[in-house]
Design an enzyme around this catalytic site. Structure first.
Site, mmCIF file in Angstrom:
data_model
loop_
_atom_site.group_PDB
_atom_site.id
_atom_site.type_symbol
_atom_site.label_atom_id
_atom_site.label_comp_id
_atom_site.label_asym_id
_atom_site.label_seq_id
_atom_site.Cartn_x
_atom_site.Cartn_y
_atom_site.Cartn_z
ATOM 1 N N ARG A 187 -2.916 5.111 6.073
ATOM 2 C CA ARG A 187 -2.322 4.801 4.777
ATOM 3 C C ARG A 187 -1.543 6.001 4.258
ATOM 4 N NH1 ARG A 187 -6.745 1.146 2.616
ATOM 5 N NH2 ARG A 187 -8.251 0.978 4.316
ATOM 6 N N ASP A 256 -3.259 4.239 -1.572
ATOM 7 C CA ASP A 256 -4.205 3.966 -0.482
ATOM 8 C C ASP A 256 -4.043 2.550 0.058
ATOM 9 O OD1 ASP A 256 -5.436 3.680 -3.239
ATOM 10 O OD2 ASP A 256 -6.822 2.455 -2.084
ATOM 11 N N ASP A 266 -5.258 -5.171 1.648
ATOM 12 C CA ASP A 266 -6.069 -5.284 0.436
ATOM 13 C C ASP A 266 -5.615 -6.466 -0.424
ATOM 14 O OD1 ASP A 266 -7.569 -5.116 -1.877
ATOM 15 O OD2 ASP A 266 -7.580 -2.940 -1.907
#
Length: 491
Positions: A187, A256, A266
């Site tokens: 990331r 992130d 995510d």
């Protein structure tokens, strides 16, 4: 905790190249044992593409591996360290509830991370229990698979297993573990972490590893680290444009959650926009709209600037020159993004060639949609199938004027009208994961143990450009509600 290594012929062909990096980047960590794992959902199409054995994975031994109770013999389980800017504020993070088993090498030679999410405490849990709830894990499964079907780079979901344990959040919830598949989990926050707490040589090691894994052509460049920066910028420009084109709101664009590979990652507070509004926000914690739909390109620029800052020691020996190089690279994002977005919007309108006035034509349509509260996805679907009269734009004078301009624009290209229609059909999905349909599927699965609603939804989402009558149910708007849809960071 002692690892429970086993030889089970799942088809997993694991390597552990990430552990060749300095130990600052990870901690050896085995998954926590769970009492009674059961398979909730298994991704058969992904299993096939990865060259895995579905029969073994759905067996008792396979479920034990997916639950973390048993570890494949070749695995070296680790949790990864990283940092990140969350809502603009820098903080130390890391895999607080995820374990990387290793990297699966497919029969075609491709490399994918295999990660267990919700597999227990790690050194980066920061007081959390390291567990995950069934609802959010199923939600990530649904949305990530929908994104893949839409042609948007994304992490994938191989399986979800229930753990047989209850976890405490606001209420008592069923525990679950998701097996996530990713090109990698490197990331922007990984680079921020080593930039803040590591040495230049550790930073260089990460950059070299990233080049080797994702951008091998960089080794032949005069400045390989500039090439790395430019490639990440290009990939993010393509990715964010694809988000915007389908009305996807990520909801938590912290550094992130920006991957170096260019995959979406995510799916906590994400959702798809119904009514077109650039200020659309779904996340319950984004009270100032930092990550609103219309602000996503700006946030991407901000995140990439943070990435560029981490590379300064590698870009040039002279700090001032390094800053100039980084600034020039990041400044390219806006143009790259706009080119990708304009290209995609032209396709949504059946336009093959480029004209300078196209941007005005597109912006005028979006302005009209915003004014009248038109549904984003269904408006483009209606334009594709010539039934705009069935939408809120039907009979609106402003829209009728725009429509004539659009039709005139279509005459200024060599391609026939039929070709334009085919382009629109392949660019405008009929079905997206509508928030109310996702919640409907999750409620049936979590509360009633009925996965049939989810299976039907997944089937529809797997064919977003088929435009079949069977998909009409999933394209219908939610009933008018006085309570705006909100999402939470459950995943």
């Amino acid at each position: 905790m002692k690892e429970r290594k086993v030889i089970i012929k799942t088809g997993l062909n694991l390597e552990n190249s990430y552990t060749s990096l300095p130990e600052i980047f990870f901690t050896r960590q085995s998954p926590s044992r769970v009492p009674s794992p059961k398979l909730a959902v298994l991704n058969y199409s992904l299993i096939t593409s990865l060259g895995l054995n579905a029969q073994v994975l759905q067996s008792a031994d396979g479920v034990e591996i997916l639950a973390g109770n048993k570890t494949p013999e070749e695995a070296i389980p680790i949790s990864q360290a990283y940092a990140g800017h969350q809502f603009g504020h820098f903080t130390m993070l890391g895999d607080g509830r995820a374990i990387l088993l290793g990297e699966h090498i497919t029969p075609q030679g491709e490399r994918f991370d295999i990660q267990l999410k919700g597999s227990g405490k790690t050194p980066y849990s920061r007081g959390g229990d390291g567990k995950a709830a069934l609802g959010p894990m199923l939600r990530e499964y649904i949305i990530s698979e929908a994104m893949n079907a839409l042609g948007i780079p994304t992490t994938r979901s191989l399986a979800v297993v229930t753990t047989g344990e209850s976890i405490m959040r606001e209420t008592e919830l069923s525990g679950a573990i998701l097996t996530r598949v990713a090109a990698s989990h490197i990331r922007v926050g990984t680079f921020e972490y080593v930039s803040r707490w590591g040495t230049v040589e550790e930073l260089r090691a990460l950059a070299n590893y990233t080049l080797q894994r994702h951008f091998k052509k960089g080794y032949d460049k005069e400045n390989p680290y500039l090439f790395l920066l430019q490639e990440v910028i290009e990939k993010q420009a393509e990715l964010i444009a694809k988000w915007q084109l389908v009305g996807f709101v990520h909801g938590v664009m912290n550094t992130d959650n920006m991957t170096i590979s260019g995959e979406t990652i995510d799916y906590g507070p994400c959702a798809f926009m119904d009514v077109y509004d650039p200020e659309t926000v779904f996340s319950s914690i984004d009270i100032y709209g930092r990550y609103a739909y219309g602000n996503q390109p700006n946030i991407a620029t901000w995140n990439l600037a943070r990435f560029a800052e981490t590379l300064l020691p590698l870009l040039h020996i002279n700090p001032n020159e390094a800053i100039k190089i980084a600034e020039n690279a990041v400044s390219d994002f806006t143009k790259l993004y706009k080119n990708n977005w304009l290209s995609g919007m032209r396709a949504k309108l059946g336009i093959f060639n480029e004209e300078l006035e196209d941007e005005y034509l597109i912006e005028d349509l979006l302005s009209i949609m915003h004014k009248y509260g038109a549904d984003y996805t269904n408006t483009f679907r209606a334009l594709t199938f010539d039934n705009i009269e069935d939408t809120v734009l039907g009979g609106k004078v402003e829209f009728d004027k725009w429509y004539k301009l659009w039709q005139e624009r279509l005459t200024r290209q060599e391609e026939a009208k039929l070709s334009s229609k085919q382009l629109m059909k392949s660019s405008n999905p009929s079905v997206i994961p509508r928030n109310h349909r996702v919640e409907e599927a999750l409620e049936a699965a979590v509360k009633e143990g009925d996965y049939s609603v989810m299976e039907k939804l997944l089937d529809a989402l797997s064919k977003p450009y088929d435009h079949s009558k069977e998909q009409d149910y999933y394209s219908k708007l939610p009933e008018p509600s006085t309570c705006p849809y909100q999402t939470y960071c459950g995943t």
